[in-house]
Design an enzyme around this catalytic site. Sequence first.
Site, PDB file in Angstrom:
ATOM      1  N   ASP A   1      40.200  37.087  43.693  1.00  0.00           N
ATOM      2  CA  ASP A   1      38.880  37.450  43.187  1.00  0.00           C
ATOM      3  C   ASP A   1      38.998  38.112  41.810  1.00  0.00           C
ATOM      4  OD1 ASP A   1      36.002  37.748  43.952  1.00  0.00           O
ATOM      5  OD2 ASP A   1      36.436  39.876  43.654  1.00  0.00           O
TER       6      ASP A   1
ATOM      7  N   GLU B   1      59.341  34.291  48.139  1.00  0.00           N
ATOM      8  CA  GLU B   1      60.202  34.799  49.223  1.00  0.00           C
ATOM      9  C   GLU B   1      59.885  34.104  50.537  1.00  0.00           C
ATOM     10  OE1 GLU B   1      59.296  38.950  49.607  1.00  0.00           O
ATOM     11  OE2 GLU B   1      59.802  39.345  47.507  1.00  0.00           O
TER      12      GLU B   1
HETATM   13  C1  NOJ Z   1      33.552  37.094  42.675  1.00  0.00           C
HETATM   14  C2  NOJ Z   1      33.059  36.793  44.048  1.00  0.00           C
HETATM   15  O1  NOJ Z   1      33.084  35.406  44.250  1.00  0.00           O
HETATM   16  C3  NOJ Z   1      31.679  37.381  44.130  1.00  0.00           C
HETATM   17  O2  NOJ Z   1      31.006  36.969  45.290  1.00  0.00           O
HETATM   18  C4  NOJ Z   1      31.793  38.878  44.052  1.00  0.00           C
HETATM   19  O3  NOJ Z   1      30.497  39.427  44.012  1.00  0.00           O
HETATM   20  C5  NOJ Z   1      32.543  39.301  42.788  1.00  0.00           C
HETATM   21  N1  NOJ Z   1      33.693  38.516  42.536  1.00  0.00           N
HETATM   22  C6  NOJ Z   1      32.972  40.735  42.898  1.00  0.00           C
HETATM   23  O4  NOJ Z   1      33.990  40.867  43.846  1.00  0.00           O
END
Ligand code: NOJ
Length: 553
Positions: free
Chosen positions: A219, A268
């Site tokens: 993310d 690993e």
């Molecule tokens: C990207 C994620 O896909 C989204 O849903 C989220 O709100 C933001 N990152 C923050 O984590």
Amino acid sequence: MALRPDERVDPSRQLVVRGGWWRDAVIYQIYPRSFADGNGDGMGDLQGVIDHLDYLERLGADAIWLSPFYVSPQADAGYDVADYRNVDPLFGTLDDFDRMLDGAHARGMRVIVDLVPNHTSAEHAWFGDALAAARNSAERGRYIFRDGRGASGELPPNNWQSVFGGPAWTRDGTDGQWYLHLFDPGQPDLNWRNPEVIAEFQDILRFWLNRGVDGFRIDVAHGLIKHDELPDWHQKAGQLEGGGNRGPMWDQDDVHDIYRGWNAVLAEYGGDRILVAEAWVSPAERLSRYVRSDEMQQAFNFDFMTVGWNPVEMRRAIDSALSTNAAVGATTTWVLSNHDVVRHASRFGLADPTRWPSGIGPDEEQPDATLGLRRARAATLLMFALPGSAYIYEGEELGLPEHTTLPATVRQDPSFFRTNGAEAGRDGCRVPLPWRSDAPGLGFGSTGATWLPQPEAFAELAVNLQEGVAGSTLEFYREAIAQRARLGLGRGRLSWNTVGAELLDLRNEGIRVLVNFGKAPLELPAGSHVLLESEARAVADGHLAADTAVWLQ
Ligand code: NOJ
């Protein structure tokens, strides 16, 4: 013949494929709260996933990616993690996770989980410790705390805006310092220059690798490292602002050191595990840095997703993705929808099908559902013909539209609230799936409860009405995915035939793919054999209808 861990048999081609399963994989995104509800509380869960693994196998998914299911107060639907090593009771238990993983593996599907490293939840133990600790303490050093500007520090340390709207800083009540949150105040940003943070996340990776996961979707992969001086920035810290627009909070060169470390951790474990970058970075060359051979294996191709229904831009996006990835030895990914964007069956039905709205509300332009779905299927057929890996978002295989008339009273996305409703936000693409047209809640769970209401249009798109029905969107997806595998398109080589302003015309592994973006039917080459059409009768009288696509052999 015994296979090495990094080998697999591609049954469609009778080949042993060495390594790199992801290079041509079809990966299905599960948004756990909306996929299927196994315990009847209206919220999807891991049991719901287990119950539908056969469905995913039948669809032809090589892997599934699950959005977060970890312990979380759900300030941002689970992208605010309070405990990275456990399952939120909303979604089940670690034991459910293990059963889900075993069930997927038993069906030959890999499992990728989401890792949220840019920020924790404000309810993570570390953040509680940081608030309780003194300024300059080790506890605060895990996050980005600063004194404010102004005579008594009453102004935020800089002018950064949160992706969800409003300031990216919140002042903590204890001693008046401010903490940075590029997203919601419930998502404080971690300090990735701190070795303790690096060590902690390597340990979290190992926790899930030890359980047997096949990879991680990372993310906000472009946000972990901020410019050292946190300088002011003249624009909203929007993730969607591309065009080489690189604010001091995004895509800083040092971020790549983190991924080199993670690449080593995955190595690993052997067995072809992957990291997938969610990085809203442009141009494509900057994005390709995330998939250099000692970093991640994949990055989402958001350029392709955001260009809209536009042949010239689509071709540009395809070419630049293929060439920039090839330059670093990676293959590309293709994405049309996910849990953050308006579903493509609705985007492509807007009067301007290249428009990129931040959700759609009841008072805004409503998409043309028929046209949108027709174009969505054509774009999907194009996507499945391209070399690389394709990501599909739960429900797109049913042709689901965005829910565009959700009332404010049921909305949950923080971006709706932080923009005071100026942005409808992402709830409309997160509505619980319709499994059965004749059951309460369209069969999402046993009780009829659904955490967001489903639109009327979902009833006729339920799985039971599409399964086994020739020409349904579900059968179309199944067929396209199966043919793509049989023909080896994901590992093929693309070449363009001609460039017409209203046409895409390409070849891959002996297949010719035509997409008609124009208003009139297009004459097909004489003697063409139609292998697959984006909809029934897309090809008639030797012509390809407007807004459709075809594979010819
Ligand atoms: C990207 C994620 O896909 C989204 O849903 C989220 O709100 C933001 N990152 C923050 O984590």
